[in-house]
Design an enzyme around this catalytic site. Sequence first.
Site, PDB file in Angstrom:
ATOM      1  N   ARG A 166       0.584  -1.229   0.121  1.00  0.00           N
ATOM      2  CA  ARG A 166       0.018   0.098  -0.172  1.00  0.00           C
ATOM      3  C   ARG A 166       0.973   1.304   0.065  1.00  0.00           C
ATOM      4  NH1 ARG A 166      -2.558  -3.790  -0.732  1.00  0.00           N
ATOM      5  NH2 ARG A 166      -4.619  -4.247   0.088  1.00  0.00           N
ATOM      6  N   SER A 239     -10.887  -0.868   3.383  1.00  0.00           N
ATOM      7  CA  SER A 239     -10.038  -1.137   4.593  1.00  0.00           C
ATOM      8  C   SER A 239      -9.477   0.161   5.084  1.00  0.00           C
ATOM      9  CB  SER A 239      -8.747  -2.023   4.289  1.00  0.00           C
ATOM     10  OG  SER A 239      -9.183  -3.203   3.842  1.00  0.00           O
ATOM     11  N   GLU A 335      -5.061   3.799   6.229  1.00  0.00           N
ATOM     12  CA  GLU A 335      -4.887   3.567   4.827  1.00  0.00           C
ATOM     13  C   GLU A 335      -5.196   4.859   3.943  1.00  0.00           C
ATOM     14  OE1 GLU A 335      -5.606  -0.303   3.130  1.00  0.00           O
ATOM     15  OE2 GLU A 335      -6.329   0.801   1.438  1.00  0.00           O
TER      16      GLU A 335
HETATM   17  C1  FAD Z   1     -15.497  -0.673  -1.165  1.00  0.00           C
HETATM   18  C2  FAD Z   1     -13.945  -0.328  -0.971  1.00  0.00           C
HETATM   19  C3  FAD Z   1     -13.144  -1.356  -1.097  1.00  0.00           C
HETATM   20  C4  FAD Z   1     -11.764  -1.145  -1.427  1.00  0.00           C
HETATM   21  N1  FAD Z   1     -10.902  -1.942  -1.625  1.00  0.00           N
HETATM   22  C5  FAD Z   1      -9.558  -1.973  -1.905  1.00  0.00           C
HETATM   23  C6  FAD Z   1      -8.765  -3.091  -1.978  1.00  0.00           C
HETATM   24  O1  FAD Z   1      -9.152  -4.291  -2.052  1.00  0.00           O
HETATM   25  N2  FAD Z   1      -7.456  -2.872  -2.280  1.00  0.00           N
HETATM   26  C7  FAD Z   1      -6.768  -1.698  -2.212  1.00  0.00           C
HETATM   27  O2  FAD Z   1      -5.685  -1.229  -2.480  1.00  0.00           O
HETATM   28  N3  FAD Z   1      -7.661  -0.556  -2.217  1.00  0.00           N
HETATM   29  C8  FAD Z   1      -8.834  -0.695  -1.787  1.00  0.00           C
HETATM   30  N4  FAD Z   1      -9.800   0.289  -1.790  1.00  0.00           N
HETATM   31  C9  FAD Z   1      -9.270   1.739  -1.627  1.00  0.00           C
HETATM   32  C10 FAD Z   1      -9.437   2.507  -2.999  1.00  0.00           C
HETATM   33  O3  FAD Z   1     -10.381   2.205  -3.780  1.00  0.00           O
HETATM   34  C11 FAD Z   1      -8.114   2.589  -3.797  1.00  0.00           C
HETATM   35  O4  FAD Z   1      -7.194   3.082  -2.933  1.00  0.00           O
HETATM   36  C12 FAD Z   1      -8.178   3.339  -5.266  1.00  0.00           C
HETATM   37  O5  FAD Z   1      -6.998   3.033  -5.856  1.00  0.00           O
HETATM   38  C13 FAD Z   1      -8.498   4.827  -5.051  1.00  0.00           C
HETATM   39  O6  FAD Z   1      -8.653   5.426  -6.174  1.00  0.00           O
HETATM   40  P1  FAD Z   1      -9.493   6.791  -6.253  1.00  0.00           P
HETATM   41  O7  FAD Z   1      -9.272   7.384  -7.856  1.00  0.00           O
HETATM   42  O8  FAD Z   1     -10.765   6.733  -5.593  1.00  0.00           O
HETATM   43  O9  FAD Z   1      -8.317   7.677  -5.467  1.00  0.00           O
HETATM   44  P2  FAD Z   1      -8.718   8.966  -4.792  1.00  0.00           P
HETATM   45  O10 FAD Z   1      -9.408   8.460  -3.316  1.00  0.00           O
HETATM   46  O11 FAD Z   1      -9.595   9.889  -5.340  1.00  0.00           O
HETATM   47  O12 FAD Z   1      -7.377   9.509  -4.357  1.00  0.00           O
HETATM   48  C14 FAD Z   1      -6.528   8.786  -3.296  1.00  0.00           C
HETATM   49  C15 FAD Z   1      -5.149   9.579  -3.373  1.00  0.00           C
HETATM   50  O13 FAD Z   1      -4.581   9.317  -4.733  1.00  0.00           O
HETATM   51  C16 FAD Z   1      -4.330  10.861  -5.076  1.00  0.00           C
HETATM   52  N5  FAD Z   1      -4.730  10.783  -6.818  1.00  0.00           N
HETATM   53  C17 FAD Z   1      -5.664  10.461  -7.258  1.00  0.00           C
HETATM   54  N6  FAD Z   1      -5.675  10.420  -8.799  1.00  0.00           N
HETATM   55  C18 FAD Z   1      -4.342  10.740  -8.851  1.00  0.00           C
HETATM   56  C19 FAD Z   1      -3.550  10.910 -10.041  1.00  0.00           C
HETATM   57  N7  FAD Z   1      -4.031  10.835 -11.198  1.00  0.00           N
HETATM   58  N8  FAD Z   1      -2.365  11.357  -9.940  1.00  0.00           N
HETATM   59  C20 FAD Z   1      -1.581  11.697  -8.701  1.00  0.00           C
HETATM   60  N9  FAD Z   1      -2.589  11.465  -7.360  1.00  0.00           N
HETATM   61  C21 FAD Z   1      -3.566  10.879  -7.653  1.00  0.00           C
HETATM   62  C22 FAD Z   1      -5.230  11.624  -4.488  1.00  0.00           C
HETATM   63  O14 FAD Z   1      -4.593  13.082  -4.313  1.00  0.00           O
HETATM   64  C23 FAD Z   1      -5.367  10.947  -3.250  1.00  0.00           C
HETATM   65  O15 FAD Z   1      -4.077  11.082  -2.409  1.00  0.00           O
HETATM   66  C24 FAD Z   1     -11.177   0.450  -1.443  1.00  0.00           C
HETATM   67  C25 FAD Z   1     -12.209   1.297  -1.587  1.00  0.00           C
HETATM   68  C26 FAD Z   1     -13.489   1.133  -1.253  1.00  0.00           C
HETATM   69  C27 FAD Z   1     -14.393   2.242  -1.059  1.00  0.00           C
END
Ligand code: FAD
Length: 339
Positions: A166, A239, A335
């Site tokens: 992570r 998580s 996380e």
């Molecule tokens: C129900 C649920 C289940 C999940 N299961 C998992 C799992 O199994 N495994 C796992 O690893 N994660 C999991 N996650 C966490 C999450 O889905 C991941 O971390 C996902 O990659 C976040 O993507 P996002 O586009 O929503 O990022 P955001 O929440 O919008 O951003 C996360 C971070 O990334 C940065 N960011 C976003 N886009 C960019 C970009 N293009 N360039 C630079 N920085 C950027 C943001 O500034 C922020 O710091 C889960 C979340 C939920 C709600």
Amino acid sequence: MTLNVQHEVSLKAYNTFGVDVHARRFAEAFNDDDVREALAYSASHDVPLMVIGGGSNLLLTRDVDALVLRMANRGIRIVHEDCDGAIVEAEAGEPWHPFVLDTLAQGLAGLENLSLIPGTVGAAPMQNIGAYGVELKDVFHSLTAIDRHSGELREFALADCEFGYRDSLFKHQPNRWLILRVRFKLSYSANLHLDYGPVRQRLEEQGIKQPSPMHVSRAICAIRSEKLPDPATLGNAGSFFKNPLVSAERVAAIKLTHPGVVGYPQADGQVKLAAGWLIEQAGWKGFRDGDAGVHALQSLVLVNYGEASGGQLLGLAQRIQADILERFGVALEMEPNLY
Ligand SMILES: Cc1cc2nc3c(=O)[nH]c(=O)nc-3n(C[C@H](O)[C@H](O)[C@H](O)COP(=O)(O)OP(=O)(O)OC[C@H]3O[C@@H](n4cnc5c(N)ncnc54)[C@H](O)[C@@H]3O)c2cc1C
């Protein structure tokens, strides 16, 4: 000039916790020019830039005094192909799970275990997303990011990204790199990972003896849907705590009072403990304080039952951290990205 900058926009619909805070400025980037324009806007208006994708790994605890830029650039293409497989490139704003399904539909294996993770392609390298025994780094080829300081484009190969559990270089330099597009090395022959969690058992129950990557994806979607709340109906960020890495001595000490402690030995001698198990043992599963709570079925997931503020969710997380430290001598790390 195509960037549409709006003022005082609610971010409730842009974070999966459903926390209602406002962004001082908000815009969406549909292409590289929009990103450059946002960087210029941020500099000329002296307002910081905060990049988001699907908002599924964020905990917003206050109004965001920044230009929030939601990545909305789309596009999926094969950039190299041979008889073994292909390198597939996707724009940062592509929603992750539909992208996974797209690659599987093209007969390409590699992303099946990462099915149904919310969010976007561009955020996936940030914390090296992982699930069911596979991490993004296992199929990562390279990415293109823009240096927010100089405006120059830079290519990152696998070795440049410092991926860990992570974790990545990008997480450590959050205001430096804006990820524009990511490339994945996928294969036409499947090397399936079935031994994590109940995946193999689920396939056997369905009578599937020779699973395809699509079978694995469907099984994982079903398992995830049963155990994780859908953010569309119950706000959460998946998580909330990382599984902590602790010394073998610490595990031995915990075993004295909790012989059933769940841990996975690591190559370096440390043990990765199941954070959810610790939280459940401490009695937090199903706990609720106002609209902030711990999910009734999955103690690793904090939930917003409706109107919880980010501060309330953070307060609950801190109470859990303090309790786990006191009971087990283990520091839990959050996380999601805090703002
Ligand atoms: C129900 C649920 C289940 C999940 N299961 C998992 C799992 O199994 N495994 C796992 O690893 N994660 C999991 N996650 C966490 C999450 O889905 C991941 O971390 C996902 O990659 C976040 O993507 P996002 O586009 O929503 O990022 P955001 O929440 O919008 O951003 C996360 C971070 O990334 C940065 N960011 C976003 N886009 C960019 C970009 N293009 N360039 C630079 N920085 C950027 C943001 O500034 C922020 O710091 C889960 C979340 C939920 C709600």
